[in-house]
Design a protein around this motif. Structure first.
Motif, PDB file in Angstrom:
ATOM      1  N   PRO A 136       6.584  -3.753 -10.271  1.00 21.70           N
ATOM      2  CA  PRO A 136       5.605  -4.248  -9.300  1.00 21.70           C
ATOM      3  C   PRO A 136       4.196  -3.738  -9.601  1.00 21.70           C
ATOM      4  O   PRO A 136       3.998  -2.566  -9.921  1.00 21.70           O
ATOM      5  N   ASN A 137       3.244  -4.659  -9.523  1.00 24.15           N
ATOM      6  CA  ASN A 137       1.823  -4.342  -9.702  1.00 24.15           C
ATOM      7  C   ASN A 137       1.486  -3.772 -11.078  1.00 24.15           C
ATOM      8  O   ASN A 137       0.489  -3.067 -11.226  1.00 24.15           O
ATOM      9  N   ASN A 251       2.175  -7.547   0.852  1.00 19.76           N
ATOM     10  CA  ASN A 251       3.193  -6.698   0.241  1.00 19.76           C
ATOM     11  C   ASN A 251       2.658  -5.752  -0.822  1.00 19.76           C
ATOM     12  O   ASN A 251       3.055  -4.589  -0.893  1.00 19.76           O
ATOM     13  N   HIS A 252       1.770  -6.248  -1.696  1.00 20.28           N
ATOM     14  CA  HIS A 252       1.304  -5.440  -2.827  1.00 20.28           C
ATOM     15  C   HIS A 252      -0.185  -5.575  -3.116  1.00 20.28           C
ATOM     16  O   HIS A 252      -0.734  -4.717  -3.799  1.00 20.28           O
ATOM     17  N   LYS A 253      -0.822  -6.629  -2.632  1.00 19.32           N
ATOM     18  CA  LYS A 253      -2.215  -6.855  -2.989  1.00 19.32           C
ATOM     19  C   LYS A 253      -3.098  -5.736  -2.428  1.00 19.32           C
ATOM     20  O   LYS A 253      -3.056  -5.435  -1.236  1.00 19.32           O
ATOM     21  N   GLY A 254      -3.884  -5.124  -3.310  1.00 15.60           N
ATOM     22  CA  GLY A 254      -4.728  -4.019  -2.886  1.00 15.60           C
ATOM     23  C   GLY A 254      -4.067  -2.668  -2.987  1.00 15.60           C
ATOM     24  O   GLY A 254      -4.698  -1.645  -2.697  1.00 15.60           O
ATOM     25  N   VAL A 271       7.592   2.609  -4.260  1.00 14.79           N
ATOM     26  CA  VAL A 271       6.947   3.026  -3.012  1.00 14.79           C
ATOM     27  C   VAL A 271       5.431   2.976  -3.119  1.00 14.79           C
ATOM     28  O   VAL A 271       4.747   2.470  -2.221  1.00 14.79           O
ATOM     29  N   LEU A 272       4.883   3.483  -4.223  1.00 12.60           N
ATOM     30  CA  LEU A 272       3.435   3.627  -4.329  1.00 12.60           C
ATOM     31  C   LEU A 272       2.707   2.301  -4.539  1.00 12.60           C
ATOM     32  O   LEU A 272       1.501   2.216  -4.313  1.00 12.60           O
ATOM     33  N   THR A 273       3.415   1.288  -4.968  1.00  9.03           N
ATOM     34  CA  THR A 273       2.772  -0.012  -5.190  1.00  9.03           C
ATOM     35  C   THR A 273       3.027  -0.997  -4.056  1.00  9.03           C
ATOM     36  O   THR A 273       2.590  -2.146  -4.124  1.00  9.03           O
ATOM     37  N   SER A 274       3.746  -0.557  -3.024  1.00  5.75           N
ATOM     38  CA  SER A 274       4.140  -1.462  -1.931  1.00  5.75           C
ATOM     39  C   SER A 274       3.513  -1.027  -0.616  1.00  5.75           C
ATOM     40  O   SER A 274       3.233   0.148  -0.397  1.00  5.75           O
ATOM     41  N   ARG A 275       3.344  -1.974   0.269  1.00  6.78           N
ATOM     42  CA  ARG A 275       2.762  -1.715   1.581  1.00  6.78           C
ATOM     43  C   ARG A 275       3.679  -2.276   2.662  1.00  6.78           C
ATOM     44  O   ARG A 275       4.131  -3.420   2.583  1.00  6.78           O
ATOM     45  N   ASN A 276       3.951  -1.483   3.685  1.00  2.55           N
ATOM     46  CA  ASN A 276       4.684  -1.975   4.849  1.00  2.55           C
ATOM     47  C   ASN A 276       3.719  -2.454   5.920  1.00  2.55           C
ATOM     48  O   ASN A 276       2.582  -1.978   5.998  1.00  2.55           O
TER      49      ASN A 276
END
Length: 353
Positions: A136-137, A251-254, A271-276
């Motif tokens: 991811p990312n 989910n991941h942008k930014g 974890v570090l590339t994802s946002r809840n």
């Protein structure tokens, strides 16, 4: 939230009390998740969910035929755009084998919901999404942050040519307007993918995509006048694209991006590339459980209704081992993504292009 590698490099490969146990940090977390029973199937949930989504899909088309050749049809188009989004989210769960145990029924369900239901190639999307989950990312490995119409890093902006370079200066402002084209982009990408030598079951994929297109266009132009049919098509596809984009963008942008050989261990990479996204049950329904993006990326086959419970364990574990865990509100998630897009375009604006 920084969008560079700095936040990734500042996190040690392991740490905290959990490092005293055997195995990786993820292995220890996985044992806690398994002990809580959160990887168990939830057939009852999916029977209800698939039934409701299917009923809404049928109801939308029944309403379309009942309303007939009327200017009320754009309202039906908006409802069906939401339903198509829900079908796409179901396709996502099916593809991750959250619904069926076997690959064959999962692939069958994915093609029925994806190709026939919303006109998106299941085979193309699966190949793309599998690569995304693995890295991811990552600018070179994740197709979701590959430069296309938009650019996702300042290095991509500097190297951009043509349309991405032209749009990159103002892509933050253009992001949501461009989402109106996303449904069209999915169909074009799906049709192009049929020519790929790696496409499996291309005949089935092509037949189902063709059936989707023929059935939808036939319904529109048989029931509606040409003008109303075109308006319905534009409203439906634009709203469907915006809904899809608004569901996946948080989910991941930014979030931090990776490049080259910078690949932390599995837990930190996810974890570090994802946002809840915080919210209640309504948020769960609208985003299809993708608001628990961290938990989903750690345990892709975990049934959606288990993600809320898993979050409690994952968040506490991340605090225990010193791994940043990012969660924010829905509107704030969009703001973070748009700020990132604006920062990415700075080199182009500075060049006065």
């Amino acid at each position: 939230m920084t969008t560079s590698l700095e936040s990734l490099e500042s996190v040690p490969p392991s740490g905290g009390p959990a490092a005293e146990g055997a195995g990786s940090d993820f292995a220890r977390l996985s044992r806690r998740i398994v002990a809580a029973g959160l990887l168990k199937r939830r057939p009852g949930h999916y029977v209800v969910r698939l039934s409701l989504v299917s009923a809404a899909f049928v109801a939308g088309w029944v309403a379309f035929f009942l309303v007939g050749d009327s200017w009320w049809q754009p309202a039906v188009a908006l409802f069906l755009a939401f339903v198509f989004g829900q079908v796409a989210l179901v396709t996502h769960d099916v593809a991750h084998m959250q619904v069926f145990r076997g690959r064959r029924p999962s692939a069958l369900g994915g093609r029925l919901f994806g190709n026939l239901g919303v006109g998106m190639s299941y085979g193309w999307w699966m190949a793309k999404h599998t690569r995304h989950h693995a890295n991811p990312n990552h600018e070179e490995l994740d197709p979701d942050v590959a430069p296309d119409v938009l650019v996702w890093s300042q290095d991509q902006a500097r190297a951009a040519t043509g349309l991405p370079r032209f749009l990159g200066r103002h892509q933050a402002r253009l992001f949501f307007p461009l989402l109106t084209l996303e449904a069209f982009n999915l169909r074009v990408s799906s049709i192009r993918a049929l020519r790929s030598p790696t496409m499996k079951h291309w005949g089935t994929e092509a037949a189902l995509l063709l059936a989707h297109i023929v059935l939808n266009l036939s319904a529109l132009f048989l029931v509606l006048s040409p003008g109303k049919a075109l308006v319905f098509l534009l409203v439906h596809q634009a709203a469907f694209g915006v809904y899809l984009g608004a569901t996946f963008a948080p989910n991941h942008k930014g979030m931090p991006t990776l490049k080259g050989d910078a690949r932390p261990d599995f837990l930190r990479r996810q974890v570090l590339t994802s946002r809840n996204v915080r919210g209640g049950r309504l948020t769960d329904v609208l985003l299809g459980g993708l608001n628990y993006q961290i938990e989903h990326h750690l345990f892709p086959s975990m049934p959606t209704p288990q993600l809320r419970r898993a979050q409690v364990i994952v968040r506490a574990y991340c605090a225990e081992i010193g791994v940043p865990y990012h969660e924010t509100g829905l509107l704030r998630s969009y703001a973070e993504a748009l700020r990132h897009l604006r920062r990415v375009g700075e080199p182009l604006r500075a060049a006065g292009e």
